[in-house]
Design a protein around this motif. Structure first.
Motif, PDB file in Angstrom:
ATOM      1  N   MET A  53      -5.092  -8.554  -4.027  1.00 17.34           N
ATOM      2  CA  MET A  53      -4.856  -7.120  -4.130  1.00 17.34           C
ATOM      3  C   MET A  53      -6.185  -6.372  -4.212  1.00 17.34           C
ATOM      4  N   LEU A  80      -7.376  -5.738  -0.819  1.00 19.64           N
ATOM      5  CA  LEU A  80      -6.616  -4.703  -0.133  1.00 19.64           C
ATOM      6  C   LEU A  80      -7.001  -3.322  -0.623  1.00 19.64           C
ATOM      7  N   HIS A  82       0.649  -9.276   2.079  1.00 13.64           N
ATOM      8  CA  HIS A  82      -0.732  -8.827   2.250  1.00 13.64           C
ATOM      9  C   HIS A  82      -0.900  -8.095   3.578  1.00 13.64           C
ATOM     10  N   LEU A 107       0.789  -4.571   3.320  1.00 13.25           N
ATOM     11  CA  LEU A 107      -0.051  -3.649   2.537  1.00 13.25           C
ATOM     12  C   LEU A 107      -1.332  -3.311   3.302  1.00 13.25           C
ATOM     13  N   ASN A 108      -1.866  -4.288   3.996  1.00 12.76           N
ATOM     14  CA  ASN A 108      -3.087  -4.080   4.778  1.00 12.76           C
ATOM     15  C   ASN A 108      -2.881  -2.992   5.827  1.00 12.76           C
ATOM     16  N   TYR A 125      -2.545   0.544   3.991  1.00 14.08           N
ATOM     17  CA  TYR A 125      -3.837   1.018   3.481  1.00 14.08           C
ATOM     18  C   TYR A 125      -4.795   1.346   4.628  1.00 14.08           C
ATOM     19  N   LEU A 166       3.863   3.307   0.848  1.00 16.95           N
ATOM     20  CA  LEU A 166       3.292   2.508  -0.243  1.00 16.95           C
ATOM     21  C   LEU A 166       4.036   2.734  -1.552  1.00 16.95           C
ATOM     22  N   VAL A 208       7.009   0.503  -1.273  1.00 18.21           N
ATOM     23  CA  VAL A 208       6.692  -0.920  -1.396  1.00 18.21           C
ATOM     24  C   VAL A 208       6.381  -1.287  -2.841  1.00 18.21           C
ATOM     25  N   HIS A 209       5.579  -0.467  -3.511  1.00 18.79           N
ATOM     26  CA  HIS A 209       5.227  -0.765  -4.904  1.00 18.79           C
ATOM     27  C   HIS A 209       6.454  -0.709  -5.813  1.00 18.79           C
ATOM     28  N   THR A 211      -0.401   6.109  -6.294  1.00 14.75           N
ATOM     29  CA  THR A 211      -0.599   6.273  -4.851  1.00 14.75           C
ATOM     30  C   THR A 211      -0.454   7.738  -4.445  1.00 14.75           C
TER      31      THR A 211
END
Length: 549
Positions: A12, A15, A215, A218-219, A222, A267, A270-271, A283
């Motif tokens: 994390m 990321l 990952h 999220l990548n 971001y 995001l 997702v979180h 965020t």
């Protein structure tokens, strides 16, 4: 295209660090193209059945003309016509020709669009989304859809010299981010059902841990945010400054700016699905919810934003802020309902509204306070019986669990399950979050009962209250401290949505002196203005209906 960083070496910190993850360097994994991953090809037939794919696949003339018209407008960057094609044309043809079968294979469409790679990526995005929506996607569909999203985001993000000139409607850009996260969520649920998998599927899942890896997801989000410099733009919008300088070459393009902004909302989702509610709200630190932001341009994005913000507040025991968020968006939806009925997303918005009414019912039960009359009336109509049950202590536990299971998002586990153990663990993340929420509910079961007794008195002996509650005096003292604690919450006033000041959320205050409880209640006057406005609007509707007749 090669995947340079192994998925298991990402953290994390990697990321979140701007030095480690730069938008212009993002690389997503290529998809294996061996025979065992070959797609189960479908051959369109007029009766909606499927068979083996052939080059002689029959595409109806109407669909053929539509695809060519679609391709022409994408090539010419005609956003206005693309909006009508996307929201109306595609959905009408789906209902007419493909309600229970997939659209023509991309290979069959390629000859109609001169093998244009960008259009085919966009077509595949719609093609697989239709399969997820109307059919049951196979493991090959899931892998190929992921591969297509890799191609789409690499096309957008890896234009290191100059931004892409691609232009798409706002609604489609939101749907791309929304569907990307939905398919990630769907895959996490799918892979956790080990018991229902055959050996071939399990081997595929073991060999392809990069597919829909948390990952990588999220990548992408971001990277879109960093490439568009959307946070810098939002800061300039809030504090003043040169917007063009903040946006840069990429962020000044609508494609990048909107994808970056929608990625912020993605995001948050997702979180929340991963159970990190603090990071979800953090965020949004540069997004001002009390002002009309870019999220309001797309109704589905507007609803999604407030749903997940409200849910995060609820799980953080900030019930007052959750009530405010839910009441705001539900009032908006009710006032604009006549416009939603014409939208292809009407069902999704209606379902999300039902869930938010259930969440609002629980929040009001845990932290009673005044809300808008229209929202309160609708809530009472939908969940009046459940609302009464929630006030009954232990008897209301089952109702809390029922409403939570109905209204919560489908939580996911970010790590693959143990494929050697044949169990279905898809519900475990939701059970865990429910357990956390119910533990909080159980600590304040007596709060509504104590509140109802205290409202009847200005002074009350602790022994008398103990007799009412059928507990001893020492336990009453403990429950009064619980009451004090649970009715003080952090409340948002301004700034970041994560910020706020602690304060009482109830109109009832008291203090305990020796064995005597002194109660003070501040009563709010009735808002008669709302009552008159509501009835004036009703009479105007009645008069308008009579004049039409």
């Amino acid at each position: 295209m090669s995947y340079q960083v192994p998925y298991d070496e990402l953290t994390m910190v990697d990321l979140l660090s701007k030095d480690e993850v730069r938008a212009e360097e993002v690389e997503l994994p290529t998809v294996y193209t061996g025979d065992e991953f070959a797609e189960d090809d479908l051959d369109y037939q007029q009766d909606g059945t499927s068979g083996s794919f052939t080059q002689e696949v029959q595409i109806p003339d109407v669909v053929r003309n539509f695809i060519q018209h679609f391709y022409r407008n994408v090539s010419e960057r005609n956003v206005w016509d693309l909006h009508a094609i996307y929201e109306n044309g595609w959905n009408k043809l789906t209902e007419k020709f493909y309600p229970k079968s997939s659209w023509p294979e991309p290979e069959a469409v390629a000859t109609l669009v001169n093998d244009d790679p960008v259009f085919l990526i966009l077509y595949k995005e719609l093609y697989y989304r239709h399969i997820y929506s109307k059919l049951t996607p196979s493991i090959d569909d899931r892998i190929h859809s992921y591969s297509n999203y890799c191609d789409l985001f690499n096309y957008i993000l890896n234009s290191s010299t100059e931004p892409s000139d691609l232009e798409l409607p706002n609604q489609w850009l939101w749907d791309i981010i929304d569907e990307f996260i939905y398919q990630f969520q769907s895959f996490c649920v799918y892979r956790s059902k080990v018991k229902t998998k055959n050996e071939i599927e399990i081997e595929l899942l073991k060999e392809r841990p990069d597919v829909w890896n948390v990952h990588n997801v999220l990548n992408v989000l971001y990277s879109l945010i960093q490439k568009s410099r959307i946070n810098e733009q939002l800061l300039v919008s809030k504090n003043g400054g040169d917007m063009m300088e903040a946006a840069g070459e990429f962020g000044s393009r609508p494609l990048y700016r909107l994808l970056g902004y929608f990625s912020i909302i993605g995001l948050v989702r997702v979180h929340c699905l991963l159970g990190d509610y603090v990071l979800a709200l953090k965020t949004l630190e540069n997004v001002e919810l009390n002002k009309k932001g870019l999220f309001a341009r797309v109704t589905a994005c507007h609803v999604t934003t407030y749903y997940y913000v409200g849910f995060a507040y609820m799980m953080m025991r900030r019930y007052s802020d959750a009530i405010k968020a839910f009441a705001h968006i539900l009032l908006f939806v009710s006032r604009t309902k006549q416009y939603h009925t014409r939208s292809y997303q009407f069902e999704a918005i209606s379902k999300k509204s039902e869930q938010m009414y259930a969440l609002l019912t629980m929040c009001v039960a845990l932290s009673p306070q005044r809300i808008d009359e229209n929202v309160h009336t609708s809530m009472r109509e939908k969940y009046g019986d459940q609302s009464l049950k929630l006030q009954k202590g232990e008897e209301g536990i089952a109702t809390f669990e029922e409403l939570f299971n109905f209204a919560c998002p489908k939580f996911i586990s970010p790590v693959p399950p143990n494929y050697e153990v044949a169990v279905n663990a898809s519900h475990e993340p939701t059970r865990h979050q429910q357990k956390v929420f119910m533990a909080e509910v159980r600590t304040q079961l007596l709060v509504p009962t104590i509140r109802s007794f205290l409202k009847l008195y200005t002074t009350l002996g602790a022994d008398k209250l103990a007799a009412f509650l059928e507990v001893d005096v020492e336990e009453v003292r403990t429950e009064l401290l619980v009451f004090k604690h649970k009715t003080r919450q952090r409340r948002y006033e301004s700034g970041s949505v994560l910020e706020g000041d602690f304060g009482p959320t109830t109109d009832l205050d008291f203090y305990l002196k020796q064995d005597l409880i002194y109660i003070a209640e501040s009563k709010q006057g009735r808002r008669v203005g709302d009552w008159f406005i509501r009835h004036i609007n009703k009479f105007e509707d009645i008069v308008a209906n009579m004049e039409r007749r």
